[in-house]
Design an enzyme around this catalytic site. Structure first.
Site, PDB file in Angstrom:
ATOM      1  N   ASP A 131     -28.426  79.775 -81.757  1.00  0.00           N
ATOM      2  CA  ASP A 131     -28.059  80.257 -82.331  1.00  0.00           C
ATOM      3  C   ASP A 131     -28.201  82.008 -82.430  1.00  0.00           C
ATOM      4  OD1 ASP A 131     -25.775  81.700 -84.711  1.00  0.00           O
ATOM      5  OD2 ASP A 131     -28.161  81.967 -86.446  1.00  0.00           O
ATOM      6  N   THR A 159     -22.681  86.067 -83.134  1.00  0.00           N
ATOM      7  CA  THR A 159     -24.466  87.216 -82.796  1.00  0.00           C
ATOM      8  C   THR A 159     -24.764  87.217 -81.434  1.00  0.00           C
ATOM      9  OG1 THR A 159     -25.330  84.965 -83.848  1.00  0.00           O
ATOM     10  CG2 THR A 159     -24.395  86.672 -85.717  1.00  0.00           C
ATOM     11  N   THR A 160     -24.725  86.494 -80.864  1.00  0.00           N
ATOM     12  CA  THR A 160     -25.190  86.258 -79.816  1.00  0.00           C
ATOM     13  C   THR A 160     -24.212  87.190 -78.307  1.00  0.00           C
ATOM     14  OG1 THR A 160     -26.178  84.297 -79.805  1.00  0.00           O
ATOM     15  CG2 THR A 160     -24.788  84.752 -77.210  1.00  0.00           C
ATOM     16  N   ASP A 207     -21.964  79.251 -90.574  1.00  0.00           N
ATOM     17  CA  ASP A 207     -20.919  80.777 -89.620  1.00  0.00           C
ATOM     18  C   ASP A 207     -19.795  79.764 -89.382  1.00  0.00           C
ATOM     19  OD1 ASP A 207     -23.139  81.155 -88.036  1.00  0.00           O
ATOM     20  OD2 ASP A 207     -23.063  80.054 -86.314  1.00  0.00           O
TER      21      ASP A 207
END
Length: 550
Positions: A64, A97-98, A396
């Site tokens: 994550d 987020t990545t 998520d």
């Protein structure tokens, strides 16, 4: 030049200033690229895990992006702001987020070429802003499709595509079912306005032991509490519940209180007053005939005695957040003073109250609620590490489900939407006059980093696959071809069923490009630290060579 103890004045030549600005911009870009490289391998279904060690010796294993960047310690201010964007993305939409960090790093890398060619940062920023406006318009109007929120199968597919890249991908059907069930439980429709508060009304309880398949959503609340007295009832059907935000014990005097006891009867009188006070509190509670009392504060032995006599079970020291959830689930009102208790404040929406033992601990269950607008997700798993990662993944999934219900628009996943937006921006760049045309087109190229990273993480041939994908998108206007996350081959995302909420993509683009713009605006980093000399009035302090360089 200097007064007594005055700060040094450093005059820099114009040339030195310009070099310093360029050098700082290069460092900022390098910091962005470095942070992007850290999380690049965490994108897609074939994502690698990172093992993070905290200073206390604890270990976290996750892919994550937000969890990884939270644990990293960096000194460079630009790197810190890149890490901050992952947190923003997580808080805002809970996913991507990545992607946002990888995209921001690539957009900054593209800017470096123009800075080397002598293009002013303001020109680059202007082009980036215009590109961002066009990207948002393209996402909303040209590449997104509307989805029916009542079509559970479609929602299920979208949430599954979010989970597919995570550790819990093997149990994706179960996790998607849990996420959708939980979000639909807490959804509140008021005068056409929808409210879904995941943070306050969905609690994730992690119970080590069992297998992940045993995880479920409770149509009610579970607390890590037991009744205060062993003889109190541990199973009640259709309980009448009272929630208190006040202690059921004698109010202690403040630290300044002095009591003078002259004879034995004075002490007895004090005890009598205390008993009388506690009895009145309990009588107020008993008057509304509850079966179950929750209090956020303490509960004295005497109060337990009175409640037990009235056949009432009591649970004390319940957290404020848990009280809010119980209140929503059973329809009770939290009361601050026992004198204010009325029949309308009693919660009657719960079906069953029971105390169960799980492992070595006792848990209080309030389930089978009529219309619970709060719920608890129970996660089972082999160890704490597995449970922690599962919880991150479930969060998520919850956010994706929430975004979908609030804004029911989808875009194809697997890098397909990036290629579509990139193609449209390249076409629009041809009609832009002047020098800003080049940085504008560079943003379009930067979007290709998402499909390229997906191909790299699969171990496929990057150049050949990306060229094929470009050709596919050049052939047809509404192409939905993207990268198969596990094999690295081209697949039609419409048929493959990989979709993403448009709100996640929009937030990703906005956050990444606005952060790149912010970092390009910086042309100097000034340290605010001040060294104190032994004697401040010892005369003027001349600037050292080091301070000149800084």
């Amino acid at each position: 030049m200097f007064g007594g103890g005055a700060a040094p004045i450093v005059v820099l030549s114009q040339n030195t200033k310009r070099d310093s600005g360029k050098k700082v911009q290069k460092e900022n870009i390098q910091a962005g690229k470095t942070i992007a490289d850290v999380v690049r391998t965490c994108l897609g279904p074939q994502a690698m895990l990172k093992m993070l060690m905290d200073p206390m010796g604890g270990i976290v294993m996750t892919n994550d992006g937000n969890a990884i960047l939270r644990e990293i310690t960096v000194q460079h201010p630009a790197a810190k702001s890149i890490i901050e964007i992952a947190r923003t993305q997580d808080e805002e939409v809970g996913d991507g987020t990545t992607s946002v960090v990888v995209l921001a790093g690539e957009v900054l890398a593209k800017a470096e070429l123009f800075l080397d060619q002598g293009l002013h940062p303001t020109v680059i920023i202007k082009a980036y802003k215009q590109a961002l406006e066009d990207m948002v318009a393209v996402l909303k109007d040209r590449v997104s499709i509307n989805v029916d929120t009542n079509d559970q199968t479609k929602l299920f597919d979208v949430v599954r595509s979010c989970i597919g890249t995570k550790f819990v991908g093997r149990w994706s059907d179960l996790i998607c079912k849990i996420a959708l069930e939980a979000v639909n439980t807490v959804k509140l429709d008021q005068n056409g306005y929808q409210e879904i508060d995941i943070k306050r009304y969905i609690k994730v309880e992690k119970l080590p032991g069992g297998v992940i398949e045993n995880s479920c959503v409770l149509k009610g609340i579970m607390l890590n509490k037991d009744v205060t007295h062993p003889k109190m009832k541990r199973f009640i059907k259709n309980p009448r519940i009272v929630l208190l935000d006040c202690p059921l014990e004698y109010k202690k005097g403040e630290s300044q209180t002095n009591v003078e006891i002259m004879k034995e009867t004075d002490f007895s009188k004090m005890l009598e007053l205390e008993e009388k006070f506690v009895k009145k509190l309990c009588d107020d509670v008993i008057s509304v005939k509850p079966d179950l009392v929750f209090t956020e504060k303490g509960l004295s032995d005497l109060a337990q005695h009175y409640l037990l006599k009235a056949n009432i079970s009591a649970i004390r020291r319940v957290r404020k957040s848990d009280m809010n959830r119980v209140s929503r689930a059973c329809g009770a009102t939290i009361i601050n003073r026992t004198e204010e208790l009325r029949e309308s404040h009693v919660g009657t929406g719960a079906g069953v109250f029971e105390i169960k033992k799980v492992g070595d601990e006792y848990f209080c269950y309030i389930t089978d609620c009529e219309d619970p607008k709060a719920c608890t997700i129970i996660l089972r798993g082999a160890s704490k590490d597995v449970l922690n990662e599962t919880e991150r993944n479930i969060q998520d999934a919850l956010h994706v489900a929430k975004n979908l219900i609030l804004e029911p628009k989808l875009v194809p996943g697997g890098g397909a939407v990036e290629m579509s937006v990139s193609r449209i921006l390249v076409e629009q760049a041809n009609g832009i006059p002047g020098v800003i045309k080049l940085p504008y087109a560079a943003v379009a190229q930067a979007l290709e980093i998402i499909p390229r990273t997906l191909i790299q993480n699969c171990g496929a041939n990057t150049i050949r696959t990306l060229t094929k994908l470009r050709a596919k998108h050049a052939e047809t206007a509404d192409c939905t071809f993207g990268i198969h996350g596990e094999t690295g081959e081209l697949v039609d995302m419409k048929e493959y069923g990989i979709w993403e909420p448009v709100s996640v993509k929009m937030q990703t683009y906005k956050t990444a490009i606005e952060t790149a713009i912010l970092l390009l605006r910086i042309d100097d980093i000034v340290s605010g630290s001040k060294k104190k000399s032994a004697d401040d009035n010892s005369g003027p302090s001349m600037p050292t060579q080091q301070s000149m360089q800084e």
